[in-house]
Design an enzyme around this catalytic site. Structure first.
Site, PDB file in Angstrom:
ATOM      1  N   LYS A 116     -13.993   3.894 -40.543  1.00  0.00           N
ATOM      2  CA  LYS A 116     -12.373   3.756 -40.906  1.00  0.00           C
ATOM      3  C   LYS A 116     -11.696   4.936 -40.598  1.00  0.00           C
ATOM      4  O   LYS A 116     -10.465   5.141 -40.191  1.00  0.00           O
ATOM      5  CB  LYS A 116     -12.208   3.300 -42.136  1.00  0.00           C
ATOM      6  N   LYS A 199     -16.511 -11.311 -35.497  1.00  0.00           N
ATOM      7  CA  LYS A 199     -16.472 -12.057 -36.753  1.00  0.00           C
ATOM      8  C   LYS A 199     -14.937 -12.617 -36.628  1.00  0.00           C
ATOM      9  O   LYS A 199     -13.996 -12.010 -36.457  1.00  0.00           O
ATOM     10  CB  LYS A 199     -16.906 -11.217 -37.836  1.00  0.00           C
ATOM     11  N   LYS A 202      -9.429 -11.308 -40.751  1.00  0.00           N
ATOM     12  CA  LYS A 202      -7.890 -11.173 -41.155  1.00  0.00           C
ATOM     13  C   LYS A 202      -7.115 -10.380 -40.087  1.00  0.00           C
ATOM     14  O   LYS A 202      -6.037 -10.547 -39.799  1.00  0.00           O
ATOM     15  CB  LYS A 202      -7.824 -10.713 -42.581  1.00  0.00           C
TER      16      LYS A 202
END
Length: 337
Positions: A116, A199, A202
């Protein structure tokens, strides 16, 4: 004599208005079953959510909406302890104690932070994001959880939790249960309908690849019918060469509680259109009642808040008992009343 159920804890972040089919199949279905066999604690990780920038009004709304979806999907607040993380202050308090036991290099090796931080830039990544796994360790250890249902990508964080529990116990005396990861099956991994090598997420590039639990039934049906497959038209399971169809077969099998082989046998020779139409009926039949119940719960926010308050009180009894023992073991002076 009544047998004591093993303690379990798991949670998700309120990072979108709606959960998606991957959340339902990958987590909520397992949670629904596990609440029957475990003393289950399920929470909404709003403190984790603020490790990246959040709009305050959206965060509050998403917290209520996600909790309503937990309940609508079958997580029963009379069977499980279902609460919002920030409603139990002991989470943040234990995290500080664990911060003092965690080496800087140990925290820096966490791969999720490195990934991240690489995307955001080192200077943009917050200290909260860096210490995220330590707060996660506090979440787990507060409740003396034995089992922690997570995906494979969280295994490293659970290993850190185990290390911190063992370190504290060695230094200050037996205090924490050393948990073990309960890795959810790969068969429960659901992929994007338009990009079936990624995957369902969101943060997907296109909303057409994500089946949201709060989508209207017609929208859900349209997404299934337009899902990416391949050109040969043969209904068979092959994750490598037919990832789109394999994903759809997995969804059908799990929601219909059938084997993939039995689904393939039923639709072999029938073409993709027939299969997708049947799949759309299965998905809508699963998701539509969740949507309806969620909207009912959201129409009565006072009752939803009452449920969350009662459950937070139950969680706090366990959490505060653990925290009091931790404070005593590390030598903090008790406050006299």
């Amino acid at each position: 004599m009544t047998e004591t159920k093993p303690r379990l804890l798991s949670g998700m972040q309120p990072s979108a208005e709606s959960l998606h089919l991957g959340n339902y199949i990958g987590a909520l279905l397992s949670w629904k079953a596990l609440q029957e066999t475990h003393d289950a604690f399920f929470f909404l990780a709003d403190l984790h959510a603020i490790t990246v920038p959040q709009d305050p009004a959206e965060l509050r709304a998403n917290t209520r909406r996600t909790m309503a979806q937990y309940i609508a999907a079958g997580i029963d607040p009379s069977k499980s302890t279902l609460f919002v993380q920030s409603h139990v202050p002991a989470h943040a308090e234990l995290a500080w104690i664990l911060n003092t036991l965690t080496g800087f290099g140990e925290a820096a090796r966490m791969t999720q932070f490195k990934d991240k931080a690489a995307k955001q830039g080192q200077d943009a990544a917050s200290v909260g994001l860096f210490t995220y796994p330590i707060l996660q360790a506090g979440d787990i250890l507060l409740y003396q959880a034995v089992d922690v249902p997570v995906g494979e990508d969280q295994r490293q964080h659970i290993e850190l939790t185990r290390d911190l529990a063992a370190r504290f116990n060695s230094r200050f005396g037996d205090t924490f249960t050393v948990p073990k990861p309960y890795i959810l099956k790969d068969t429960a991994k659901i992929y994007d309908l338009q990009n079936p090598t990624s995957k369902m997420s969101k943060s997907a590039e296109s909303a057409s690849g994500v089946v949201w639990l709060l989508d209207e039934p017609k929208v859900t049906e349209k997404k299934i019918m337009r899902a990416v497959t391949d050109t040969d038209g043969e209904v068979r399971f092959d994750r490598d060469t037919k990832p789109g169809l394999a994903n759809l077969l997995t969804i059908f099998a799990i929601l219909a509680n059938r084997s993939v082989d039995s689904v393939v046998e039923e639709f072999a020779g029938g073409g993709y259109g027939t299969f997708k139409k049947a799949l759309a009926e299965v998905v809508v039949g699963t998701v539509a009642p969740i949507r309806e119940r969620t909207l009912e719960l959201l129409d009565d926010p006072a009752e939803l808040d009452r449920i969350l308050a009662v459950n937070a009180d139950r969680a706090a009894v366990v959490a505060e008992a653990t925290l009091a023992q931790v404070y005593d073991r590390v030598g903090l002076l008790p406050r006299r009343r």
